[in-house]
Write a protein that holds these residues in place. Structure first.
Motif, mmCIF file in Angstrom:
data_model
loop_
_atom_site.group_PDB
_atom_site.id
_atom_site.type_symbol
_atom_site.label_atom_id
_atom_site.label_comp_id
_atom_site.label_asym_id
_atom_site.label_seq_id
_atom_site.Cartn_x
_atom_site.Cartn_y
_atom_site.Cartn_z
ATOM 1 N N ALA A 102 5.009 -6.483 3.925
ATOM 2 C CA ALA A 102 5.780 -7.517 4.620
ATOM 3 C C ALA A 102 4.921 -8.745 4.889
ATOM 4 O O ALA A 102 5.365 -9.886 4.714
ATOM 5 C CB ALA A 102 6.330 -6.952 5.932
ATOM 6 N N ALA A 103 3.681 -8.525 5.284
ATOM 7 C CA ALA A 103 2.791 -9.642 5.591
ATOM 8 C C ALA A 103 2.476 -10.467 4.354
ATOM 9 O O ALA A 103 2.253 -11.680 4.441
ATOM 10 C CB ALA A 103 1.496 -9.126 6.211
ATOM 11 N N GLU A 104 2.461 -9.828 3.183
ATOM 12 C CA GLU A 104 2.142 -10.520 1.930
ATOM 13 C C GLU A 104 3.396 -10.890 1.135
ATOM 14 O O GLU A 104 3.289 -11.276 -0.030
ATOM 15 C CB GLU A 104 1.228 -9.640 1.070
ATOM 16 N N ASN A 105 4.579 -10.768 1.771
ATOM 17 C CA ASN A 105 5.852 -11.134 1.126
ATOM 18 C C ASN A 105 6.037 -10.435 -0.216
ATOM 19 O O ASN A 105 6.412 -11.042 -1.218
ATOM 20 C CB ASN A 105 5.949 -12.653 0.945
ATOM 21 N N THR A 106 5.756 -9.138 -0.242
ATOM 22 C CA THR A 106 5.879 -8.346 -1.463
ATOM 23 C C THR A 106 7.066 -7.406 -1.333
ATOM 24 O O THR A 106 7.122 -6.579 -0.422
ATOM 25 C CB THR A 106 4.586 -7.532 -1.703
ATOM 26 N N ASP A 107 8.024 -7.520 -2.245
ATOM 27 C CA ASP A 107 9.213 -6.664 -2.219
ATOM 28 C C ASP A 107 8.980 -5.337 -2.918
ATOM 29 O O ASP A 107 9.518 -4.314 -2.518
ATOM 30 C CB ASP A 107 10.384 -7.381 -2.899
ATOM 31 N N VAL A 108 8.212 -5.383 -4.015
ATOM 32 C CA VAL A 108 7.901 -4.169 -4.775
ATOM 33 C C VAL A 108 6.408 -4.194 -5.095
ATOM 34 O O VAL A 108 5.890 -5.202 -5.580
ATOM 35 C CB VAL A 108 8.705 -4.094 -6.092
ATOM 36 N N LEU A 109 5.735 -3.068 -4.821
ATOM 37 C CA LEU A 109 4.316 -2.944 -5.138
ATOM 38 C C LEU A 109 4.152 -1.918 -6.251
ATOM 39 O O LEU A 109 4.604 -0.778 -6.128
ATOM 40 C CB LEU A 109 3.523 -2.520 -3.904
ATOM 41 N N VAL A 110 3.516 -2.331 -7.341
ATOM 42 C CA VAL A 110 3.264 -1.468 -8.489
ATOM 43 C C VAL A 110 1.832 -0.964 -8.382
ATOM 44 O O VAL A 110 0.886 -1.757 -8.384
ATOM 45 C CB VAL A 110 3.449 -2.241 -9.814
ATOM 46 N N LEU A 111 1.674 0.350 -8.303
ATOM 47 C CA LEU A 111 0.342 0.944 -8.161
ATOM 48 C C LEU A 111 0.044 1.797 -9.388
ATOM 49 O O LEU A 111 0.794 2.724 -9.709
ATOM 50 C CB LEU A 111 0.267 1.797 -6.888
ATOM 51 N N PHE A 112 -1.057 1.477 -10.047
ATOM 52 C CA PHE A 112 -1.456 2.192 -11.266
ATOM 53 C C PHE A 112 -2.598 3.146 -10.946
ATOM 54 O O PHE A 112 -3.455 2.858 -10.101
ATOM 55 C CB PHE A 112 -1.911 1.184 -12.330
ATOM 56 N N GLY A 113 -2.625 4.295 -11.643
ATOM 57 C CA GLY A 113 -3.728 5.225 -11.410
ATOM 58 C C GLY A 113 -3.929 6.202 -12.545
ATOM 59 O O GLY A 113 -3.019 6.487 -13.329
ATOM 60 N N GLY A 116 -1.471 -7.883 -6.601
ATOM 61 C CA GLY A 116 -1.176 -7.333 -5.278
ATOM 62 C C GLY A 116 -2.379 -6.729 -4.587
ATOM 63 O O GLY A 116 -2.232 -5.913 -3.663
ATOM 64 N N THR A 117 -3.580 -7.145 -5.007
ATOM 65 C CA THR A 117 -4.798 -6.573 -4.437
ATOM 66 C C THR A 117 -4.833 -6.687 -2.918
ATOM 67 O O THR A 117 -5.196 -5.731 -2.213
ATOM 68 C CB THR A 117 -6.032 -7.257 -5.044
ATOM 69 N N LYS A 118 -4.430 -7.850 -2.394
ATOM 70 C CA LYS A 118 -4.519 -8.073 -0.945
ATOM 71 C C LYS A 118 -3.609 -7.132 -0.160
ATOM 72 O O LYS A 118 -3.860 -6.862 1.015
ATOM 73 C CB LYS A 118 -4.164 -9.527 -0.610
ATOM 74 N N VAL A 119 -2.568 -6.633 -0.804
ATOM 75 C CA VAL A 119 -1.625 -5.768 -0.099
ATOM 76 C C VAL A 119 -2.272 -4.441 0.284
ATOM 77 O O VAL A 119 -2.031 -3.906 1.366
ATOM 78 C CB VAL A 119 -0.368 -5.510 -0.958
ATOM 79 N N ILE A 120 -3.125 -3.909 -0.604
ATOM 80 C CA ILE A 120 -3.599 -2.544 -0.404
ATOM 81 C C ILE A 120 -5.117 -2.386 -0.307
ATOM 82 O O ILE A 120 -5.604 -1.416 0.262
ATOM 83 C CB ILE A 120 -3.062 -1.627 -1.534
ATOM 84 N N GLU A 121 -5.889 -3.336 -0.808
ATOM 85 C CA GLU A 121 -7.332 -3.114 -0.888
ATOM 86 C C GLU A 121 -7.974 -2.894 0.479
ATOM 87 O O GLU A 121 -8.803 -2.007 0.660
ATOM 88 C CB GLU A 121 -8.011 -4.278 -1.604
ATOM 89 N N ARG A 122 -7.585 -3.704 1.457
ATOM 90 C CA ARG A 122 -8.174 -3.539 2.790
ATOM 91 C C ARG A 122 -7.762 -2.200 3.412
ATOM 92 O O ARG A 122 -8.534 -1.575 4.147
ATOM 93 C CB ARG A 122 -7.770 -4.697 3.697
ATOM 94 N N LEU A 123 -6.537 -1.745 3.114
ATOM 95 C CA LEU A 123 -6.084 -0.453 3.630
ATOM 96 C C LEU A 123 -6.927 0.687 3.059
ATOM 97 O O LEU A 123 -7.213 1.668 3.741
ATOM 98 C CB LEU A 123 -4.617 -0.224 3.276
ATOM 99 N N LEU A 124 -7.310 0.559 1.792
ATOM 100 C CA LEU A 124 -8.142 1.583 1.169
ATOM 101 C C LEU A 124 -9.542 1.623 1.780
ATOM 102 O O LEU A 124 -10.133 2.696 1.931
ATOM 103 C CB LEU A 124 -8.243 1.339 -0.340
ATOM 104 N N MET A 125 -10.067 0.466 2.127
ATOM 105 C CA MET A 125 -11.429 0.408 2.662
ATOM 106 C C MET A 125 -11.510 0.748 4.142
ATOM 107 O O MET A 125 -12.435 1.434 4.583
ATOM 108 C CB MET A 125 -12.026 -0.988 2.418
#
Length: 367
Positions: A18-29, A128-137
């Protein structure tokens, strides 16, 4: 079945989207870059590749290109919408096209399959790095608790390793004892490498059948996983009594490790921690051995993957934040005795750190 940490992660991820105005986040692994995918789905991929589509309302679809992994995910993952698709990119593009004109972010962006960014009808997929990278760290309290439990098992595992290291045994026999112990404790995964020998040993690797003999240094790092979270310990032992050269070399590593740990606090950069370690080696004329020719990092982050950001290196300017879980380890080659390791896991705090490993910082001798 979801782990106890998964609901809290989903809540944090939704807030970040929500903070990054992202409706869909695609996560690859895949097995070598599993943490992004695991954060949203609670599924630790082992074979093939996977893509998770996370919507703003929390609805998540996991697409896997390995049929056995898809079957396992249906039994283990924390989400219900799991698809097997031999053509992973084609299926992901089909689902993303149905999302319409929404804001789509993807991470890790540099590893995203080429076909998701290019094609006849290009999708507007942003970084979408900013959406999740800080959460991972930077971990939530429930995540930190899982890392604490993993570190406790790492300590217990090293005691088993030390007792198993006897002359005449092969390196894979030590590994087998550790794996047996961890599995009995409910640990599903453990990243472990080992080194056996002397001046000729330049690093650690999977076991290759080397036989322990008197005078050998035996190095290892143990990285057990608890509820999806890893913690690590690095230690060195000598088969028999350590000689004077081994003792003197170990003293350098001990001083470097303690200097690095003393530097850890919120607001300090990863570069400053690395410099504190490296300066000790430079003081003893060993500056060449903290370069990329002989060593990779002076520590790193840990969490849903054994080796995460931030990397502890002198050119990494990422500030440490409260809640980061890292290991400080001045592991490198020593010209007189060979490769030597020493490292402890810790949690970054506002005014310092919380140590997680309790194994003594000493050069162990086993008879």
């Amino acid at each position: 079945m979801a782990t106890s940490t998964h609901p809290a992660r989903l809540k944090a991820l939704a807030a970040s989207m929500a903070a990054e105005n992202t409706d869909v986040l695609v996560l690859f692994g895949n097995n070598w870059h599993a943490d992004h995918l695991r954060y949203a789905t609670d599924f630790g991929i082992q074979e093939g590749q996977g893509i998770a589509l996370v919507r703003a309302d929390g609805a998540t679809t996991l697409i896997l290109d390995d049929p056995a992994e898809a079957e396992r995910a249906r039994a283990e993952a924390a989400i219900g919408d799991i698809l097997y698709a031999p053509s992973l990119v084609k299926e992901a593009r089909r689902l993303l096209t149905r999302e319409g004109n929404r804001q789509i972010g993807a991470a890790p962006f540099h590893l995203l399959p080429y076909g998701l960014l290019n094609g006849e009808k290009d999708l507007r997929v942003n970084d979408g790095t900013k959406v999740i990278e800080r959460l991972l760290m930077t971990k939530l309290e429930v995540e930190m608790d899982a890392v604490r439990r993993a570190a406790k098992l790492a300590d217990e595992g090293y005691a088993i390793f030390r007792d198993a290291a006897r002359p005449g045994r092969k390196d894979y026999e030590l590994v087998a004892e550790i794996e047996t112990f961890f599995r009995a404790k409910g640990v599903p995964e453990n990243f472990m490498i080992i080194g056996v020998g002397g001046q000729e040993v330049r690093g650690m690797a999977p076991p290759g059948g080397k036989v322990l003999k008197p005078g050998d240094m035996v190095t290892t790092e143990l990285t057990p996983c608890v509820d999806g979270y890893y913690a690590q310990i690095c230690r060195t032992l000598v088969v028999g009594e350590a000689n004077e050269a081994q003792k003197q070399a170990f003293a350098v590593y001990l001083e470097a490790m303690e200097a690095g740990i003393a530097a850890v606090a919120a607001g300090v950069t990863a570069a400053e921690v690395a410099k504190a370690e490296n300066d000790v080696f430079r003081k003893f004329g060993l500056g060449d051995y903290v370069t990329s020719e002989y060593t990779r990092v002076r520590g790193h982050g840990m969490g849903l993957f054994p080796d995460q950001k931030p990397q502890i290196l002198e050119d990494v300017q990422i500030p440490l934040e409260t809640g980061m879980t890292i290991i400080v380890h001045p592991n490198t080659y020593h010209p007189a005795v060979g490769y030597l390791v020493l490292g402890d896991s810790l949690i970054v705090r506002d005014r310092g750190h919380e140590l997680l490993c309790g194994t003594p910082r000493q050069l162990f001798s086993v008879q």
